[in-house]
Motif scaffolding. Sequence first.
Motif, PDB file in Angstrom:
ATOM      1  N   GLY A   1      23.782  -8.131   6.336  1.00  0.00           N
ATOM      2  CA  GLY A   1      22.948  -8.731   7.330  1.00  0.00           C
ATOM      3  C   GLY A   1      22.437  -7.967   8.105  1.00  0.00           C
ATOM      4  O   GLY A   1      21.054  -8.147   8.563  1.00  0.00           O
ATOM      5  N   VAL A   2      21.607  -6.892   7.130  1.00  0.00           N
ATOM      6  CA  VAL A   2      19.939  -5.930   7.811  1.00  0.00           C
ATOM      7  C   VAL A   2      18.982  -6.580   6.687  1.00  0.00           C
ATOM      8  O   VAL A   2      18.273  -6.492   8.054  1.00  0.00           O
ATOM      9  CB  VAL A   2      20.481  -5.270   6.391  1.00  0.00           C
ATOM     10  CG1 VAL A   2      19.079  -3.732   6.445  1.00  0.00           C
ATOM     11  CG2 VAL A   2      21.201  -4.036   6.547  1.00  0.00           C
ATOM     12  N   ALA A   3      19.464  -7.758   6.139  1.00  0.00           N
ATOM     13  CA  ALA A   3      17.734  -8.750   6.485  1.00  0.00           C
ATOM     14  C   ALA A   3      18.664 -10.165   6.147  1.00  0.00           C
ATOM     15  O   ALA A   3      19.264 -10.155   5.847  1.00  0.00           O
ATOM     16  CB  ALA A   3      17.138  -8.304   5.114  1.00  0.00           C
ATOM     17  N   ARG A   4      17.595 -10.929   7.311  1.00  0.00           N
ATOM     18  CA  ARG A   4      18.861 -12.038   7.091  1.00  0.00           C
ATOM     19  C   ARG A   4      17.544 -13.032   6.271  1.00  0.00           C
ATOM     20  O   ARG A   4      18.323 -14.081   5.576  1.00  0.00           O
ATOM     21  CB  ARG A   4      18.811 -12.848   8.348  1.00  0.00           C
ATOM     22  CG  ARG A   4      19.981 -11.754   9.471  1.00  0.00           C
ATOM     23  CD  ARG A   4      20.029 -12.024  10.289  1.00  0.00           C
ATOM     24  NE  ARG A   4      20.491 -13.412  10.345  1.00  0.00           N
ATOM     25  CZ  ARG A   4      21.246 -14.269  11.178  1.00  0.00           C
ATOM     26  NH1 ARG A   4      21.826 -13.475  12.676  1.00  0.00           N
ATOM     27  NH2 ARG A   4      21.935 -15.546  10.943  1.00  0.00           N
ATOM     28  N   ASP A   5      16.570 -13.021   5.873  1.00  0.00           N
ATOM     29  CA  ASP A   5      15.599 -14.385   5.227  1.00  0.00           C
ATOM     30  C   ASP A   5      14.569 -13.675   4.327  1.00  0.00           C
ATOM     31  O   ASP A   5      14.728 -11.807   3.683  1.00  0.00           O
ATOM     32  CB  ASP A   5      14.570 -14.610   6.791  1.00  0.00           C
ATOM     33  CG  ASP A   5      14.970 -15.232   7.853  1.00  0.00           C
ATOM     34  OD1 ASP A   5      15.748 -16.502   7.767  1.00  0.00           O
ATOM     35  OD2 ASP A   5      14.351 -15.192   8.782  1.00  0.00           O
ATOM     36  N   VAL A   6      14.631 -14.681   3.306  1.00  0.00           N
ATOM     37  CA  VAL A   6      13.985 -14.557   2.137  1.00  0.00           C
ATOM     38  C   VAL A   6      12.389 -14.880   2.574  1.00  0.00           C
ATOM     39  O   VAL A   6      12.091 -15.798   2.708  1.00  0.00           O
ATOM     40  CB  VAL A   6      14.526 -14.948   0.914  1.00  0.00           C
ATOM     41  CG1 VAL A   6      13.614 -14.817  -0.488  1.00  0.00           C
ATOM     42  CG2 VAL A   6      16.132 -14.242   0.423  1.00  0.00           C
ATOM     43  N   HIS A   7      11.738 -13.589   1.737  1.00  0.00           N
ATOM     44  CA  HIS A   7      10.183 -14.326   2.337  1.00  0.00           C
ATOM     45  C   HIS A   7       9.553 -14.731   1.008  1.00  0.00           C
ATOM     46  O   HIS A   7       9.889 -13.702   0.117  1.00  0.00           O
ATOM     47  CB  HIS A   7       9.286 -13.286   3.356  1.00  0.00           C
ATOM     48  CG  HIS A   7       9.490 -13.126   4.039  1.00  0.00           C
ATOM     49  ND1 HIS A   7       9.090 -13.497   5.554  1.00  0.00           N
ATOM     50  CD2 HIS A   7      10.936 -12.531   4.717  1.00  0.00           C
ATOM     51  CE1 HIS A   7      10.045 -13.529   6.473  1.00  0.00           C
ATOM     52  NE2 HIS A   7      11.206 -12.544   6.182  1.00  0.00           N
ATOM     53  N   ALA A   8       9.474 -15.568   1.029  1.00  0.00           N
ATOM     54  CA  ALA A   8       7.875 -15.636  -0.640  1.00  0.00           C
ATOM     55  C   ALA A   8       7.367 -16.907  -0.437  1.00  0.00           C
ATOM     56  O   ALA A   8       6.904 -17.555   0.415  1.00  0.00           O
ATOM     57  CB  ALA A   8       9.222 -16.832  -1.266  1.00  0.00           C
TER      58      ALA A   8
END
Length: 72
Positions: A21-28
């Motif tokens: 949960g440190v980062a929740r989303d993937v950016h692509a």
Amino acid sequence: MQHIIVDISITPEEWVKLYQGVARDVHARARDGRSVRFPARILSPFFLRDGIHGAFRISFDANGKFQTVDRL
């Protein structure tokens, strides 16, 4: 239903950050050039020891709500 195709390469170390949960989303960047963001959890079924790698088709409804993800 609409869809985008993205090429993903996530190392095991990056996945741990997403999973914790440190980062929740993937950016692509989709193959059609659009910048996209989606919840990392949709890729969980595809996690292997070397991370997540490959092309994926992400389908969503007219409101942009996630429907399915498939490895191509």
